[in-house]
Scaffold this active site. Sequence first.
Site, PDB file in Angstrom:
ATOM      1  N   GLU A  46      94.397 -46.303  60.200  1.00  0.00           N
ATOM      2  CA  GLU A  46      93.229 -45.864  61.411  1.00  0.00           C
ATOM      3  C   GLU A  46      92.939 -44.385  60.806  1.00  0.00           C
ATOM      4  O   GLU A  46      93.980 -44.076  61.257  1.00  0.00           O
ATOM      5  CB  GLU A  46      93.489 -46.845  62.412  1.00  0.00           C
ATOM      6  CG  GLU A  46      93.356 -48.789  62.341  1.00  0.00           C
ATOM      7  CD  GLU A  46      94.738 -48.955  63.366  1.00  0.00           C
ATOM      8  OE1 GLU A  46      94.407 -48.360  64.362  1.00  0.00           O
ATOM      9  OE2 GLU A  46      94.968 -50.155  63.154  1.00  0.00           O
ATOM     10  N   ALA A  76      93.540 -53.360  62.420  1.00  0.00           N
ATOM     11  CA  ALA A  76      93.800 -53.977  62.242  1.00  0.00           C
ATOM     12  C   ALA A  76      95.297 -54.135  61.388  1.00  0.00           C
ATOM     13  O   ALA A  76      95.771 -53.947  60.341  1.00  0.00           O
ATOM     14  CB  ALA A  76      92.770 -55.749  61.000  1.00  0.00           C
ATOM     15  N   GLU A  77      96.176 -54.003  62.318  1.00  0.00           N
ATOM     16  CA  GLU A  77      97.942 -53.835  61.300  1.00  0.00           C
ATOM     17  C   GLU A  77      97.999 -54.826  60.065  1.00  0.00           C
ATOM     18  O   GLU A  77      98.135 -54.203  59.682  1.00  0.00           O
ATOM     19  CB  GLU A  77      98.229 -53.235  62.275  1.00  0.00           C
ATOM     20  CG  GLU A  77      98.345 -51.638  63.024  1.00  0.00           C
ATOM     21  CD  GLU A  77      97.480 -52.257  64.005  1.00  0.00           C
ATOM     22  OE1 GLU A  77      96.662 -53.045  64.241  1.00  0.00           O
ATOM     23  OE2 GLU A  77      97.159 -50.524  64.523  1.00  0.00           O
ATOM     24  N   GLN A  99      98.951 -46.482  62.937  1.00  0.00           N
ATOM     25  CA  GLN A  99      98.565 -45.238  63.986  1.00  0.00           C
ATOM     26  C   GLN A  99      99.417 -44.780  65.591  1.00  0.00           C
ATOM     27  O   GLN A  99      99.882 -43.444  65.116  1.00  0.00           O
ATOM     28  CB  GLN A  99      97.529 -45.184  64.812  1.00  0.00           C
ATOM     29  CG  GLN A  99      96.555 -43.581  64.854  1.00  0.00           C
ATOM     30  CD  GLN A  99      95.472 -44.020  65.566  1.00  0.00           C
ATOM     31  OE1 GLN A  99      94.916 -44.533  66.468  1.00  0.00           O
ATOM     32  NE2 GLN A  99      94.781 -43.552  64.660  1.00  0.00           N
ATOM     33  N   PHE A 100     100.338 -45.879  65.125  1.00  0.00           N
ATOM     34  CA  PHE A 100     101.526 -45.567  66.651  1.00  0.00           C
ATOM     35  C   PHE A 100     102.139 -46.852  66.833  1.00  0.00           C
ATOM     36  O   PHE A 100     101.976 -48.652  65.874  1.00  0.00           O
ATOM     37  CB  PHE A 100     101.138 -45.526  68.072  1.00  0.00           C
ATOM     38  CG  PHE A 100     100.064 -44.037  68.795  1.00  0.00           C
ATOM     39  CD1 PHE A 100     100.340 -43.629  69.570  1.00  0.00           C
ATOM     40  CD2 PHE A 100      98.575 -44.182  67.811  1.00  0.00           C
ATOM     41  CE1 PHE A 100      99.869 -42.456  69.701  1.00  0.00           C
ATOM     42  CE2 PHE A 100      98.056 -42.701  68.722  1.00  0.00           C
ATOM     43  CZ  PHE A 100      98.758 -42.271  69.486  1.00  0.00           C
ATOM     44  N   GLY A 102     103.586 -48.531  68.387  1.00  0.00           N
ATOM     45  CA  GLY A 102     103.445 -50.301  69.174  1.00  0.00           C
ATOM     46  C   GLY A 102     102.504 -50.989  69.075  1.00  0.00           C
ATOM     47  O   GLY A 102     102.273 -52.504  68.353  1.00  0.00           O
ATOM     48  N   PHE A 103     101.536 -50.479  67.306  1.00  0.00           N
ATOM     49  CA  PHE A 103     100.458 -51.083  66.841  1.00  0.00           C
ATOM     50  C   PHE A 103     101.100 -51.865  65.402  1.00  0.00           C
ATOM     51  O   PHE A 103     101.138 -52.443  65.195  1.00  0.00           O
ATOM     52  CB  PHE A 103      99.613 -50.035  66.427  1.00  0.00           C
ATOM     53  CG  PHE A 103      99.144 -49.254  67.714  1.00  0.00           C
ATOM     54  CD1 PHE A 103      99.294 -49.833  69.182  1.00  0.00           C
ATOM     55  CD2 PHE A 103      97.689 -48.624  66.767  1.00  0.00           C
ATOM     56  CE1 PHE A 103      98.463 -48.590  69.201  1.00  0.00           C
ATOM     57  CE2 PHE A 103      97.683 -47.216  67.449  1.00  0.00           C
ATOM     58  CZ  PHE A 103      97.922 -47.868  69.192  1.00  0.00           C
ATOM     59  N   TYR A 105     103.666 -54.232  65.752  1.00  0.00           N
ATOM     60  CA  TYR A 105     103.591 -55.179  66.178  1.00  0.00           C
ATOM     61  C   TYR A 105     102.777 -56.478  65.502  1.00  0.00           C
ATOM     62  O   TYR A 105     102.770 -57.051  65.315  1.00  0.00           O
ATOM     63  CB  TYR A 105     103.802 -55.459  67.967  1.00  0.00           C
ATOM     64  CG  TYR A 105     104.505 -54.594  68.536  1.00  0.00           C
ATOM     65  CD1 TYR A 105     106.046 -55.427  68.251  1.00  0.00           C
ATOM     66  CD2 TYR A 105     104.422 -53.996  69.635  1.00  0.00           C
ATOM     67  CE1 TYR A 105     107.549 -54.731  68.763  1.00  0.00           C
ATOM     68  CE2 TYR A 105     105.781 -53.044  69.880  1.00  0.00           C
ATOM     69  CZ  TYR A 105     106.572 -53.385  69.704  1.00  0.00           C
ATOM     70  OH  TYR A 105     107.876 -53.175  70.953  1.00  0.00           O
ATOM     71  N   PRO A 106     101.337 -56.024  65.875  1.00  0.00           N
ATOM     72  CA  PRO A 106     100.540 -57.516  64.985  1.00  0.00           C
ATOM     73  C   PRO A 106     101.020 -57.253  63.448  1.00  0.00           C
ATOM     74  O   PRO A 106     100.331 -58.240  62.836  1.00  0.00           O
ATOM     75  CB  PRO A 106      98.919 -56.312  65.160  1.00  0.00           C
ATOM     76  CG  PRO A 106      99.232 -55.344  66.259  1.00  0.00           C
ATOM     77  CD  PRO A 106     100.487 -55.241  66.077  1.00  0.00           C
ATOM     78  N   HIS A 146     102.226 -46.451  72.623  1.00  0.00           N
ATOM     79  CA  HIS A 146     101.492 -45.385  72.233  1.00  0.00           C
ATOM     80  C   HIS A 146     103.421 -44.607  71.987  1.00  0.00           C
ATOM     81  O   HIS A 146     103.567 -43.748  71.531  1.00  0.00           O
ATOM     82  CB  HIS A 146     100.646 -44.784  72.965  1.00  0.00           C
ATOM     83  CG  HIS A 146      99.453 -45.269  72.381  1.00  0.00           C
ATOM     84  ND1 HIS A 146      99.116 -46.609  73.810  1.00  0.00           N
ATOM     85  CD2 HIS A 146      98.461 -45.250  71.571  1.00  0.00           C
ATOM     86  CE1 HIS A 146      97.970 -46.622  73.130  1.00  0.00           C
ATOM     87  NE2 HIS A 146      97.128 -45.749  71.481  1.00  0.00           N
TER      88      HIS A 146
END
Lengths: 352, 109
Positions: A46, A76-77, A99-100, A102-103, A105-106, A146
């Site tokens: 992203e 959309a990870e 990007q971070f 926490g993203f 997880y998906p 983040h």
Amino acid sequence: MSETITEMPPVIPAAAGIQQLSMQQALNRALDEVLAQNPKTVIFGEDCGRLGGVFRITDGLQAKHGEDRVFDTPLAESGILGMSVGLAMAGFHPIPEVQFDGFAYPAINQIVCQIARMNYRSRGTLPMPITLRVPSFGGIRAPEHHGESLEALFAHVPGLKVVSPSNPHDAYHLLKYAATRPDPVIFMEPKSRYWQKGPVDLTPAAADTTAPDGGNLTGARVAREGRHLTLVAWGAMVSRCLQVAELAAEDGIDIEVLDLRWLKPIDAEALARSVAKTRRAVVVHEAPLTSGLGAEVAQLITQGCFDTLKAPVERVTGFDVPYPSGDLEDEYIPNIDRILFGIQRVLEYRRG
Amino acid sequence: MAEISFPLPDLGEGLIEATVLDWLVEPGQQVERNQPIVELETSKSALELPSPQAGKVVRIHGAPGETINVGAPLIVFEVPDDTAGIVGTVPKDEAPKRRVRLSAVLDED
């Protein structure tokens, strides 16, 4: 999304010697060189393309290497990492970014169920040379998702390697190293250390893992030598532990700081070597205490140094709560005083 | 230093363009976030556009009377390289502060 235009960093001549670079600049330069050296590498995520990344790590790379090799993805990870699997199957070396942290997880399904085990599942016919860049840990007072500390989660997955640099020099060399491995590497970049500058020896690394400039790229690194106690840390906690070591020296305590760097596999020999000398150890990490990587480190130290340890290995960590956002970060991330308390508990311990 | 371009946003109701009435800032000027930077007129209304961020104005697009399409460059800012990404703040390197002191009798047995 705003558009950012920045001048390209100058092309580095070989044997450019030592330069003062931020970790951002060091990582950017490493990616630039990896793209130039291996036509099969592709970088995406992203805002990685036109914007150059929210942390400027891929700044200027699309303009230089083209939109086919450095490009933006949808938000959309699972798609970013799923596409990485396909590209790796097709012979590419993807260097995706979430990007971070926490993203991530998906995309856990893609990371754990595909990337980590495709080589195993295919009996070695479909290796996954994927270098996943994850801006990691806290320290920038960002909102939820983040700032996370996912090293234990990744390190627990067979098939993944995990590494986290603590300074610009290691960032440059470890990323170039990781991006030339045949196996998936989770590359955890400490966000809060992106901006500080440090010396980077840009001399190209030798083909093997031991570069005269980059040093040994595979194990832990002694960041400071000491006699009385070993502080074990990685990522952003290394610089904090170095500060603590300075303060402890005022009190006559000589502390060794071991930058673990590789969180999977962990350099157990380096841990044993250091603690065999100091006989005391405190491990520091941002992640929650329970089932954190500090437990693994403590066990490896105990196994290697049980006879000589003067006290149980102490852990100074985050708390067993969701990673807090914004101002609460300072209460969560191990601070100078909490680390000093941990050291004091170890110093005071007496057997029997 | 990095340059950040700000394109003309949709000013409401799906309008596709706006006409510049008057610029309130000029290149070289330092602006603050939310400071009015330009007067624009659409087919619905005239309005002042606030600055989306702090920074130094590098370029402005469109002289008074000229029309700009939504999504076309409106203004370009210069910001320091260490300006954080979309979220978060750049941590400051401060001298470490301590309250705890260590005390130990280190028997070197």
